[in-house]
Design a protein around this motif. Structure first.
Motif, PDB file in Angstrom:
ATOM      1  N   TRP A 104       0.864  -1.170   0.000  1.00  0.00           N
ATOM      2  CA  TRP A 104       0.000   0.000   0.000  1.00  0.00           C
ATOM      3  C   TRP A 104       0.905   1.226   0.000  1.00  0.00           C
ATOM      4  CZ3 TRP A 104      -5.328   0.479   0.098  1.00  0.00           C
ATOM      5  CH2 TRP A 104      -5.836   1.737   0.404  1.00  0.00           C
ATOM      6  N   LEU A 105       0.930   1.965  -1.092  1.00  0.00           N
ATOM      7  CA  LEU A 105       1.729   3.183  -1.187  1.00  0.00           C
ATOM      8  C   LEU A 105       0.802   4.367  -0.952  1.00  0.00           C
ATOM      9  CD1 LEU A 105       3.769   2.402  -4.439  1.00  0.00           C
ATOM     10  CD2 LEU A 105       4.359   1.871  -2.071  1.00  0.00           C
ATOM     11  N   GLN A 106       1.047   5.116   0.106  1.00  0.00           N
ATOM     12  CA  GLN A 106       0.160   6.213   0.460  1.00  0.00           C
ATOM     13  C   GLN A 106       0.629   7.537  -0.132  1.00  0.00           C
ATOM     14  OE1 GLN A 106      -0.682   6.438   4.620  1.00  0.00           O
ATOM     15  NE2 GLN A 106      -1.233   4.283   4.754  1.00  0.00           N
ATOM     16  N   ARG A 107      -0.337   8.300  -0.610  1.00  0.00           N
ATOM     17  CA  ARG A 107      -0.116   9.663  -1.104  1.00  0.00           C
ATOM     18  C   ARG A 107       1.099   9.764  -2.035  1.00  0.00           C
ATOM     19  NH1 ARG A 107      -2.935  13.616   0.738  1.00  0.00           N
ATOM     20  NH2 ARG A 107      -1.248  15.115   0.808  1.00  0.00           N
ATOM     21  N   VAL A 108       1.033   9.034  -3.115  1.00  0.00           N
ATOM     22  CA  VAL A 108       2.131   8.954  -4.079  1.00  0.00           C
ATOM     23  C   VAL A 108       2.270  10.283  -4.818  1.00  0.00           C
ATOM     24  CG1 VAL A 108       3.027   7.744  -6.103  1.00  0.00           C
ATOM     25  CG2 VAL A 108       1.809   6.473  -4.328  1.00  0.00           C
ATOM     26  N   GLN A 109       3.465  10.857  -4.754  1.00  0.00           N
ATOM     27  CA  GLN A 109       3.763  12.133  -5.403  1.00  0.00           C
ATOM     28  C   GLN A 109       3.822  11.967  -6.927  1.00  0.00           C
ATOM     29  OE1 GLN A 109       4.303  15.084  -3.867  1.00  0.00           O
ATOM     30  NE2 GLN A 109       4.281  14.354  -1.757  1.00  0.00           N
ATOM     31  N   GLU A 110       3.561  13.040  -7.626  1.00  0.00           N
ATOM     32  CA  GLU A 110       3.584  13.063  -9.093  1.00  0.00           C
ATOM     33  C   GLU A 110       4.939  12.640  -9.654  1.00  0.00           C
ATOM     34  OE1 GLU A 110       3.312  16.543 -12.478  1.00  0.00           O
ATOM     35  OE2 GLU A 110       2.206  16.807 -10.614  1.00  0.00           O
ATOM     36  N   LYS A 111       6.030  12.905  -8.936  1.00  0.00           N
ATOM     37  CA  LYS A 111       7.378  12.587  -9.423  1.00  0.00           C
ATOM     38  C   LYS A 111       7.869  11.210  -8.990  1.00  0.00           C
ATOM     39  CE  LYS A 111       8.592  17.363  -9.820  1.00  0.00           C
ATOM     40  NZ  LYS A 111       9.490  18.432  -9.611  1.00  0.00           N
ATOM     41  N   HIS A 112       7.004  10.419  -8.373  1.00  0.00           N
ATOM     42  CA  HIS A 112       7.367   9.066  -7.942  1.00  0.00           C
ATOM     43  C   HIS A 112       7.727   8.214  -9.165  1.00  0.00           C
ATOM     44  CE1 HIS A 112       6.953   5.046  -6.201  1.00  0.00           C
ATOM     45  NE2 HIS A 112       7.047   5.625  -5.009  1.00  0.00           N
ATOM     46  N   ALA A 113       8.596   7.246  -8.975  1.00  0.00           N
ATOM     47  CA  ALA A 113       9.069   6.384 -10.072  1.00  0.00           C
ATOM     48  C   ALA A 113       7.933   5.669 -10.800  1.00  0.00           C
ATOM     49  CB  ALA A 113      10.081   5.376  -9.544  1.00  0.00           C
ATOM     50  N   ILE A 114       6.860   5.309 -10.092  1.00  0.00           N
ATOM     51  CA  ILE A 114       5.776   4.592 -10.788  1.00  0.00           C
ATOM     52  C   ILE A 114       5.138   5.463 -11.858  1.00  0.00           C
ATOM     53  CG2 ILE A 114       5.292   3.010  -8.877  1.00  0.00           C
ATOM     54  CD1 ILE A 114       2.721   4.685  -8.361  1.00  0.00           C
ATOM     55  N   PHE A 115       5.027   6.760 -11.603  1.00  0.00           N
ATOM     56  CA  PHE A 115       4.446   7.646 -12.611  1.00  0.00           C
ATOM     57  C   PHE A 115       5.423   7.927 -13.746  1.00  0.00           C
ATOM     58  CE2 PHE A 115       1.484   8.925  -9.093  1.00  0.00           C
ATOM     59  CZ  PHE A 115       0.351   8.412  -9.700  1.00  0.00           C
ATOM     60  N   SER A 116       6.706   8.004 -13.447  1.00  0.00           N
ATOM     61  CA  SER A 116       7.675   8.240 -14.523  1.00  0.00           C
ATOM     62  C   SER A 116       7.742   7.041 -15.463  1.00  0.00           C
ATOM     63  CB  SER A 116       9.060   8.572 -13.954  1.00  0.00           C
ATOM     64  OG  SER A 116       9.611   7.469 -13.289  1.00  0.00           O
ATOM     65  N   ARG A 117       7.475   5.847 -14.959  1.00  0.00           N
ATOM     66  CA  ARG A 117       7.504   4.656 -15.816  1.00  0.00           C
ATOM     67  C   ARG A 117       6.288   4.553 -16.718  1.00  0.00           C
ATOM     68  NH1 ARG A 117      10.775  -0.083 -12.769  1.00  0.00           N
ATOM     69  NH2 ARG A 117      10.384  -1.204 -14.700  1.00  0.00           N
TER      70      ARG A 117
END
Length: 115
Positions: free
Chosen positions: A25-38
């Motif tokens: 469970w990843l809470q409050r994921v920032q826009e620059k987190h690696a999951i979004f860059s991928r």
């Protein structure tokens, strides 16, 4: 016309590690987190009820291509993880938002590997 996917601000996300089958469970994921860059260059997605499922689009080397099932839905993944959000369809827009606790529990209880 295919719907476009937009993401809410700092969503909480379910992440299934393909190697370990551990659901995080990843809470409050920032826009620059690696999951979004991928996924910024494009991704495939699946959905079941109100759960949006996004397999990691980046192939691993060697490729870990595996199939998973959430209920009867088959999800193919060539990357390291699968992401889970809840979503709402608003006209031609898929609005991906934080994964709810009931959806997280549903995924945890129903995800299985084809292996």
């Amino acid at each position: 016309m295919n719907p476009i996917v937009v993401f809410s601000h700092k969503p909480s996300v379910g992440l299934l590690n393909i190697d370990t089958m551990e659901l995080l469970w990843l809470q409050r994921v920032q826009e620059k987190h690696a999951i979004f860059s991928r996924i910024e260059s494009g991704f495939d997605y699946y959905y079941l009820n109100d759960i949006l499922i996004i397999p990691d689009p980046r192939k691993t080397i060697p490729c870990l291509e595996k199939a998973f099932y959430l209920g009867d839905l088959k999800v193919d993944c060539e990357g390291e993880y699968i992401l889970f959000f809840n979503f709402k369809l608003i006209e031609n827009i898929i609005f991906a938002e934080s994964l709810s606790l009931p959806s997280y529990k549903f995924i945890k209880d129903n995800i299985r590997s084809e292996r």
